[in-house]
Design a protein around this motif. Structure first.
Motif, short mmCIF file in Angstrom:
data_model
loop_
_atom_site.label_atom_id
_atom_site.label_comp_id
_atom_site.label_asym_id
_atom_site.label_seq_id
_atom_site.Cartn_x
_atom_site.Cartn_y
_atom_site.Cartn_z
N VAL A 145 41.93 49.20 45.39
CA VAL A 145 42.65 47.83 45.57
C VAL A 145 42.20 46.44 45.80
N PRO A 146 42.12 46.56 46.40
CA PRO A 146 41.49 45.87 47.57
C PRO A 146 39.91 44.74 46.92
N MET A 147 39.21 45.58 46.55
CA MET A 147 37.56 45.66 45.74
C MET A 147 37.98 45.35 44.73
N PHE A 148 38.89 45.33 43.68
CA PHE A 148 39.33 45.27 43.01
C PHE A 148 39.45 43.55 42.64
N LEU A 149 40.39 43.51 43.89
CA LEU A 149 41.10 41.98 43.72
C LEU A 149 39.77 41.01 44.34
N LEU A 150 39.26 41.48 45.08
CA LEU A 150 38.40 40.64 45.60
C LEU A 150 36.78 40.16 44.06
N ILE A 151 36.73 40.87 43.53
CA ILE A 151 36.24 40.69 42.55
C ILE A 151 36.81 39.70 41.18
N ALA A 152 37.96 40.33 41.30
CA ALA A 152 38.94 39.73 40.04
C ALA A 152 39.24 38.58 39.96
N VAL A 153 39.35 37.97 41.26
CA VAL A 153 40.75 36.81 41.67
C VAL A 153 38.94 36.09 42.23
N TRP A 154 38.52 36.56 43.44
CA TRP A 154 37.36 35.45 43.79
C TRP A 154 36.08 35.74 43.03
N GLY A 155 36.22 36.05 42.20
CA GLY A 155 35.00 36.23 41.46
C GLY A 155 34.51 35.31 40.71
N GLY A 156 32.91 35.72 39.57
CA GLY A 156 32.43 34.59 38.77
C GLY A 156 33.05 34.77 37.55
N PRO A 157 32.46 34.21 37.09
CA PRO A 157 32.71 34.12 35.43
C PRO A 157 32.99 35.18 34.64
N GLU A 158 32.44 35.50 35.06
CA GLU A 158 32.46 37.70 34.08
C GLU A 158 33.63 38.24 34.98
N ARG A 159 34.40 37.30 36.24
CA ARG A 159 34.59 38.19 36.65
C ARG A 159 36.27 39.58 36.69
#
Length: 521
Positions: A145-159
């Protein structure tokens, strides 16, 4: 087992969770960052008792055990041996460094970002110290869950694409791991990992259980061809997410092979070893070739991780002391070096707002300190003598040439590819022709603060790996001894496969590393 009178492991697992309960009441982004950094430093200080680890003892230390759910046979059981020690220390070291490297990189939802980072640290530490299968599985799933959020919320254009792909791949593996866990409970009557490791299981059961666990762990490593989620996740993740992903999360798969596949399914591990070795070699060569053609620095480092982790699984399935030593050393050193390389990419991205190699050339003239650190970590990544990564790769190569010279010959091109793509990247960044004029600024004090400890570890482990090897050797010797003993026990059951002829030659360890294990020289 050595029990601890002070709950060191519980504190390491749950202190960041407790800090997350305080964080919502803190006002102001700067105050949140300072608090998160303080939590990371305190977590690191809480790990100081681990330096009292008994280097001569091969069993579990700092053990904590309490009844959890009696009717289901669940226990709150934590412990640490030489396999998990290095991973726990690496995880707690990275938390304050990830906070520092995100200081200016993360500008939105700062509070939620640091909560996700601390929760992921707790889950990762829990994975490495849990000795109850259900407890291990809870931590294994909690990390998602936290890894998913790190990518989905604070990631790049294709997050969104990257985070969903990461989640689905890992969840598919977790489902297979859940099936294996239930099967072992039915067959062994317990969820205790140490107790399950003392029982023998029919060869057919071992094969199915091994396949279920191996696919779950291969996805996490990731091994070819289960690697396709990794480049997307790395490229879109924020710097701290890439660091935790490369340095800690990938190691969970290799840790699973060592903690579950070898002790619980020893004969199946031997039976499927040729397949695992072939996939490992494919990962090394594929990762190297694809990394060589990348233009995005993050993608290059991501594919290099596929190659480096191939050395880890190769070392594990050699079933020799040198191979296992090399695998654990590569796990540790890849975490240090690749984490630092992702931080370096994050530093330059904050300045140029691009990860393309062509947009960041000619830095040697303007950023000498940056290129100094980059040169050191690049040399470590390619396994240059005197750096930490050289030790692990050398041990794996010694193990593979001693057991299977033809496999060693197949791996050599992968070593050369590692040198090719890292030297190419370093040459272009340092001396390439800049695409356009930029106002470059060299590393500031905060950036020096999180690169310096990793640089010290690169040099120290590279020049003096003895202490690290002394910490892991007794446990690895025990694992090899148990693998041989339990394989023979399974083979003695009527109707089961005989132990492969390669066992006496393959299981070759130093008996002096643990006097309780009698192994041939």
């Amino acid at each position: 087992m050595i029990h601890s009178t002070w709950p060191t492991l519980t504190i390491l697992v749950f202190f960041p969770v407790a800090a997350c309960l305080v964080l919502p009441f803190i006002r102001g982004d700067r105050a949140v960052r300072v608090f998160a950094l303080a939590v990371g430093v305190v977590e690191l200080l809480c790990a100081l008792p681990l330096f009292g680890f008994d280097l001569s003892f091969s069993g579990y230390q700092f053990e904590e055990k309490a009844e959890w759910v009696r009717s289901w046979g669940l226990t709150y059981h934590l412990g640490m041996d030489g396999i998990s020690l290095l991973m726990v220390l690496l995880t707690v070291l990275l938390l304050p460094l990830c906070v520092l490297c995100s200081w200016t990189y993360i500008s939105k939802r700062v509070k939620e970002f640091h909560i996700s980072l601390m929760l992921m640290t707790s889950a990762c530490v829990g994975v490495f110290v849990a000795l109850d299968f259900v407890l291990f599985y809870i931590f294994w799933e909690a990390m998602l869950v936290p890894m998913f959020l790190l990518i989905a919320v604070w990631g790049g254009p294709e997050r969104r694409y990257a985070s969903l792909k990461f989640f689905l791949y890992t969840l598919a593996g977790s489902t297979l791991l859940l099936v294996a866990m239930v099967a072992f409970y039915i067959a062994g009557g317990t969820f205790s990992i140490p107790e399950l490791s003392t029982k023998t299981y029919p060869f057919g059961f071992q094969c199915w259980a091994f396949l279920a666990m191996a696919i779950a762990f291969a996805i996490k490593v990731p091994m070819f061809p289960f690697h396709t989620w990794l480049p997307a996740a790395h490229v879109e993740a924020p710097t701290a997410g890439s660091v935790m992903l490369a340095s800690v999360l990938l190691k969970m798969g290799a840790y699973g092979f060592l903690r579950f596949c070898l002790p619980l399914t020893p004969e199946a591990s031997l039976f499927f070893a040729p397949v695992m070795i072939a996939i490992s070699v494919a990962s090394i060569l594929y990762g190297g070739f694809v990394a060589l053609g990348q233009r995005d620095m993050k993608k290059l480092i991501a594919y290099s991780s596929v190659a480096h982790m191939g050395f880890v699984t190769l070392g594990i399935f050699l079933f020799s002391l040198r191979g296992l030593e090399g695998a654990l050393m590569v796990m540790l050193n890849h975490g240090i070096t690749t984490g630092a390389l992702f931080m370096l990419v994050g530093c330059i991205y904050e300045r140029s707002h691009s990860r393309e190699i062509a947009e960041n050339m000619g830095l040697g003239k303007y950023l000498p300190a940056y290129m100094g650190f980059f040169g050191l970590f690049a040399l470590s990544s390619l396994g240059f003598p005197g750096t930490n990564s050289f030790v692990g790769e050398l041990l794996v190569l010694i193990g593979v040439f001693a057991e299977k010279p033809w496999v060693g010959a197949a791996v050599i091109p992968g070593v050369l590819l590692g040198a090719a793509y890292m030297l190419r990247l370093g040459q272009k960044l340092a001396w390439g022709e800049p695409s356009r004029a930029k106002a470059w600024t060299d590393l500031n004090a905060r950036e020096w603060l999180y690169f310096a400890p990793l640089a010290v570890l690169v040099v120290y482990i590279g020049l003096a790996p003895g202490l690290t090897l002394r910490a892991i050797d007794p446990t690895l010797t025990r694992v090899l001894g148990e693998l041989r003993t339990r394989s023979a026990a399974v083979a003695s059951i009527p109707g089961n496969r005989p132990m492969p002829e390669l066992m006496p030659q393959t299981i070759a360890a130093r008996p002096e590393a643990d006097p309780t294990v009698a192994l041939p020289r």
